[in-house]
Every structure is written in structure tokens, then in C-alpha cells.
Design an enzyme around this catalytic site. Structure first.
Site, PDB file in Angstrom:
ATOM      1  N   ASP A  12      34.917  32.419  24.012  1.00 33.83           N
ATOM      2  CA  ASP A  12      35.331  33.546  23.195  1.00 33.83           C
ATOM      3  C   ASP A  12      36.746  33.916  23.648  1.00 33.83           C
ATOM      4  OD1 ASP A  12      35.082  35.890  21.486  1.00 33.83           O
ATOM      5  OD2 ASP A  12      34.860  37.020  23.344  1.00 33.83           O
ATOM      6  N   ASP A  14      38.911  37.336  23.118  1.00 35.59           N
ATOM      7  CA  ASP A  14      39.115  38.663  23.704  1.00 35.59           C
ATOM      8  C   ASP A  14      37.968  39.006  24.645  1.00 35.59           C
ATOM      9  OD1 ASP A  14      41.484  39.684  22.027  1.00 35.59           O
ATOM     10  OD2 ASP A  14      40.070  39.000  20.506  1.00 35.59           O
ATOM     11  N   ASP A 170      31.585  37.251  26.321  1.00 33.53           N
ATOM     12  CA  ASP A 170      31.272  38.542  26.944  1.00 33.53           C
ATOM     13  C   ASP A 170      30.515  39.462  26.007  1.00 33.53           C
ATOM     14  OD1 ASP A 170      33.632  38.916  25.311  1.00 33.53           O
ATOM     15  OD2 ASP A 170      33.878  40.862  26.275  1.00 33.53           O
TER      16      ASP A 170
END
Length: 220
Positions: A12, A14, A170
Site C-alpha cells: 500500500d 500512504d 496498514d
């Protein structure tokens, strides 16, 4: 490579590959100032960065309804688009992780819900797109994570079977997308987490630091 070593790691963007929260929070702060609203709670905005622009605006402008959020979202993205890499940086240790992957012949790529018109310029400004075997942005397909299609598309771009891939993120949606695609999954505990507990997401592994990925997959 050991039996546990994957053929590709997909990140991922960001909150996993890069810490982009400072510039995103600054964009929310600028929008609030334009609207004459009180300064936002920066930590509250930071926690939901991985959930997207609407989630950030809901935190920054409490009390705003969905219609207001939709109205202000384009302006927020415009503000952000002209100052995306003022403070945005790779997470500590990520440079070494990517160098090691490339030296060991393990592909890496990015699977993000961030739209391409933001993600590609940001990566270019960071001079960071050069080694990616796959780049799947939020507008590449009709669906986004947690749907598995973006992870499957990244596997297609990299020319690998999903069972040989790892999806790292995250946010719960990263784990759900990777698992549904048939890839192994890692919850990035160093990221924003959206206020959640990464140990509760059902990932194959929870990792505290980027460098721990190397030992986890026999690449140290």
C-alpha cells in the site's frame, strides 16, 4: 531463496510505503482555513489517512454531512496536489528493503486506492517509481481494495501467481484484498491503522518495522 520467500511484495502507498500524513494534514488545515473553520485535530486526521480523503475531511470538519464533504473534496485534493512531497518521505528502512528485494530478484510494486493523477506525480517527484514491477492506483479498475481485483492486477503486471505474492498494508482493506486474491498478507503496524488493532485483521503476519520484512521472508 527459502521456501517462505515470495516472488513479489506489494505495498500500500500512504501509511505503508511512505509517510504522507504531514502533507495531507497540511492540506486539511489549509481547507479549514479557507472555510473559516477551526484548525483540525491533526492526530485525528493522521489516523485515517489510509481511509481516504473523505475520512480525513470528516475528521477535520466534524459535523459536516456527506453532501458538504463531497462538495469540499475536490478543493481539498487540489490543495494537496500542489504540495504532495513537501514533507512526505519513505518510512525508515524502506530504502534498504527495496534495495534488498531488487538485489535478490524479488519484484515489488504498489497497490493503492489513491487515484493515479495524485499517486503517479507524487512518486515521480520522489523519484521513486523506477523499480516497481506493478503500480495499481485507485482508478485503474472499476473496483478498489478491499476487492481483490487490484492485487490480482498487480500480480498480472508483475507476471507472478498470487500465491507467490505478499500484500502489505496498514489498513484492514489491504489484508482483505490480499487474502481474497490468494496472496499472503502482512499488516504494517508502523502505519496509520485507522485506529484499529492490526492483530485483529487476520493477516498472516504483523510487522512492526519495514526492515523486519526481510527476516520474515528469508531475505535478510
Amino acid at each position: 531463496m527459502s521456501a517462505a520467500s515470495p516472488r513479489a511484495l506489494f505495498f500500500d502507498l500512504d501509511g505503508t510505503l511512505v509517510d504522507s500524513a504531514p502533507d495531507l494534514v497540511a492540506a486539511v488545515e489549509s481547507l479549514c482555513a479557507e472555510l473559516g473553520a477551526p484548525p483540525p485535530d491533526a492526530q485525528a486526521v493522521r489516523r485515517v489517512v489510509s481511509a481516504g480523503g473523505r475520512a480525513m475531511l470528516r475528521q477535520g470538519l466534524p459535523g459536516a454531512d456527506d453532501a458538504m464533504i463531497d462538495q469540499w473534496l475536490p478543493r481539498f485534493l487540489d490543495i494537496y496536489s500542489v504540495a504532495m512531497t513537501v514533507h512526505t518521505r519513505l518510512y525508515e528502512g524502506m530504502d534498504e528493503v527495496l534495495d534488498r528485494l531488487e538485489s535478490r530478484g524479488v519484484a515489488w510494486g504498489i497497490v493503492t486506492n489513491k487515484p493515479g493523477w495524485l499517486a503517479r506525480p507524487m512518486l515521480a517527484q520522489m523519484q521513486f517509481h523506477r523499480g516497481a514491477a506493478a503500480l495499481v492506483t485507485g482508478d485503474c479498475l472499476p473496483v478498489r481494495k478491499p476487492d481483490p481485483a487490484p492485487v490480482l492486477f498487480a500480480c498480472e503486471q508483475a507476471g507472478i501467481d498470487p500465491a507467490s505474492a505478499v500484500m502489505i498494508g496498514d489498513d484492514l482493506r489491504d489484508v482483505l484484498a490480499g487474502r481474497a486474491a490468494g496472496a499472503r498478507t502482512v499488516a504494517a503496524a508502523w502505519g496509520y491503522l485507522d485506529g484499529g488493532d492490526p492483530h485483529a485483521w487476520g493477516a498472516d503476519l504483523v510487522v512492526d518495522r519495514p526492515l523486519d520484512l526481510l527476516s520474515a521472508f528469508g531475505l535478510a
